[in-house]
Design an enzyme around this catalytic site. Structure first.
Site, PDB file in Angstrom:
ATOM      1  N   GLY A  98       0.778  -1.223   0.000  1.00  0.00           N
ATOM      2  CA  GLY A  98       0.000   0.000   0.000  1.00  0.00           C
ATOM      3  C   GLY A  98       0.812   1.276   0.000  1.00  0.00           C
ATOM      4  O   GLY A  98       0.370   2.291   0.531  1.00  0.00           O
ATOM      5  N   ASN A 116       1.344   3.141  -2.553  1.00  0.00           N
ATOM      6  CA  ASN A 116       0.541   4.115  -3.314  1.00  0.00           C
ATOM      7  C   ASN A 116      -0.633   4.621  -2.488  1.00  0.00           C
ATOM      8  O   ASN A 116      -0.938   5.822  -2.496  1.00  0.00           O
ATOM      9  CB  ASN A 116       0.037   3.498  -4.625  1.00  0.00           C
ATOM     10  CG  ASN A 116       1.093   3.507  -5.700  1.00  0.00           C
ATOM     11  OD1 ASN A 116       1.371   4.538  -6.299  1.00  0.00           O
ATOM     12  ND2 ASN A 116       1.719   2.362  -5.930  1.00  0.00           N
ATOM     13  N   LEU A 139      -5.123  -7.017  -6.955  1.00  0.00           N
ATOM     14  CA  LEU A 139      -4.790  -7.981  -8.007  1.00  0.00           C
ATOM     15  C   LEU A 139      -5.941  -8.858  -8.475  1.00  0.00           C
ATOM     16  O   LEU A 139      -5.753  -9.732  -9.316  1.00  0.00           O
ATOM     17  CB  LEU A 139      -3.614  -8.861  -7.539  1.00  0.00           C
ATOM     18  CG  LEU A 139      -2.356  -8.058  -7.196  1.00  0.00           C
ATOM     19  CD1 LEU A 139      -1.252  -8.967  -6.686  1.00  0.00           C
ATOM     20  CD2 LEU A 139      -1.864  -7.228  -8.386  1.00  0.00           C
ATOM     21  N   HIS A 145      -0.854   0.617 -13.071  1.00  0.00           N
ATOM     22  CA  HIS A 145      -0.121  -0.568 -13.514  1.00  0.00           C
ATOM     23  C   HIS A 145       1.345  -0.183 -13.734  1.00  0.00           C
ATOM     24  O   HIS A 145       1.630   0.861 -14.334  1.00  0.00           O
ATOM     25  CB  HIS A 145      -0.735  -1.098 -14.816  1.00  0.00           C
ATOM     26  CG  HIS A 145      -0.120  -2.397 -15.240  1.00  0.00           C
ATOM     27  ND1 HIS A 145      -0.437  -3.590 -14.628  1.00  0.00           N
ATOM     28  CD2 HIS A 145       0.801  -2.681 -16.179  1.00  0.00           C
ATOM     29  CE1 HIS A 145       0.277  -4.555 -15.188  1.00  0.00           C
ATOM     30  NE2 HIS A 145       1.031  -4.035 -16.130  1.00  0.00           N
ATOM     31  N   GLU A 161       4.956   6.430  -9.862  1.00  0.00           N
ATOM     32  CA  GLU A 161       3.603   6.144  -9.359  1.00  0.00           C
ATOM     33  C   GLU A 161       3.252   7.094  -8.220  1.00  0.00           C
ATOM     34  O   GLU A 161       2.195   7.727  -8.214  1.00  0.00           O
ATOM     35  CB  GLU A 161       3.512   4.698  -8.877  1.00  0.00           C
ATOM     36  CG  GLU A 161       3.623   3.683 -10.001  1.00  0.00           C
ATOM     37  CD  GLU A 161       3.306   2.259  -9.545  1.00  0.00           C
ATOM     38  OE1 GLU A 161       3.408   1.975  -8.340  1.00  0.00           O
ATOM     39  OE2 GLU A 161       2.939   1.440 -10.409  1.00  0.00           O
TER      40      GLU A 161
END
Ligand code: GAR
Length: 191
Positions: free
Chosen positions: A13, A15, A86, A105, A175
């Site tokens: 986690g 992100n 996922l 992604h 990201e």
């Protein structure tokens, strides 16, 4: 009223962390819920640290009931964000949130997407192919893995000496840098 974000994540986690940090003091939006299929996912601890509620679900609840939709609707979620989640999203959830589910992604889709293409497998495939560039994709989610309309891509050049760890790190940096801002831009377009 603030826009409300729900984050789905299966693992660490990092992100999700960046998104929770970014919106902590935002007047536009807030993270209202973090969901995971994995009761041991570190993302749940991260959410606790932000005092953001969490919900853990299993395969049966996700694929055979409307439990998740009911929760998201009850919490008046405006945008669903998959951040390292996922499992394929089922039709009922896609229909309940049309164009309101996005994913990140770790590759330049349509390259290196599809079932089983996640984590180190992506970066390994990129190095094996001898690609000169690599990057990230943020996209709308549809009924197939990694296939919805692309919202944003960011790239970097692969240097000849770059290892898997290095390109993974460079991708993660991108990201973390872009995902919260792209979410914010999307939410600004919603009334
Ligand atoms: C991220 O790199 C994300 O792009 C990837 O999982 C990682 C989660 O990291 N997602 C996929 O591979 C989806 N197919 P995080 O848990 O530290 O945010």
């Amino acid at each position: 009223m603030k826009k409300r974000i729900a984050i789905f994540a299966s693992g660490s986690g990092s992100n999700a962390q960046k998104i929770m940090e970014y919106f902590k003091y935002s007047s536009l939006a807030e993270v209202a819920l973090v969901l995971s299929n994995n009761p041991d996912a570190y993302v749940l601890q991260r959410a606790d640290n932000f005092e953001i509620p969490t919900h853990v679900f299993d395969r049966q609840a996700f694929y055979e009931t409307d439990e998740i939709i009911d929760i998201l609707k009850r919490l008046e979620i405006d945008l669903v964000v998959l951040a390292g989640f996922l499992w394929l999203v089922p039709q009922n959830l896609l229909k309940a949130f049309p164009n309101k589910i996005i994913n990140i992604h770790p590759a330049l889709l349509p390259k290196y997407g599809g079932k089983g293409m996640y984590g180190d497998r992506v970066h390994k495939a990129v190095l094996e192919a001898g690609d000169e560039e690599h990057g990230i994709t943020i996209h709308f989610v549809n009924e197939n893995f990694d296939e919805g309309e692309v919202i944003y891509q960011a790239k970097f050049k692969i240097e000849s000496e770059d290892s898997l760890e290095i390109i993974k790190f460079k991708g993660q940096q991108l990201e973390h840098q872009h995902f919260p801002k792209i979410i914010e831009n999307l939410l600004k377009k919603y009334n």
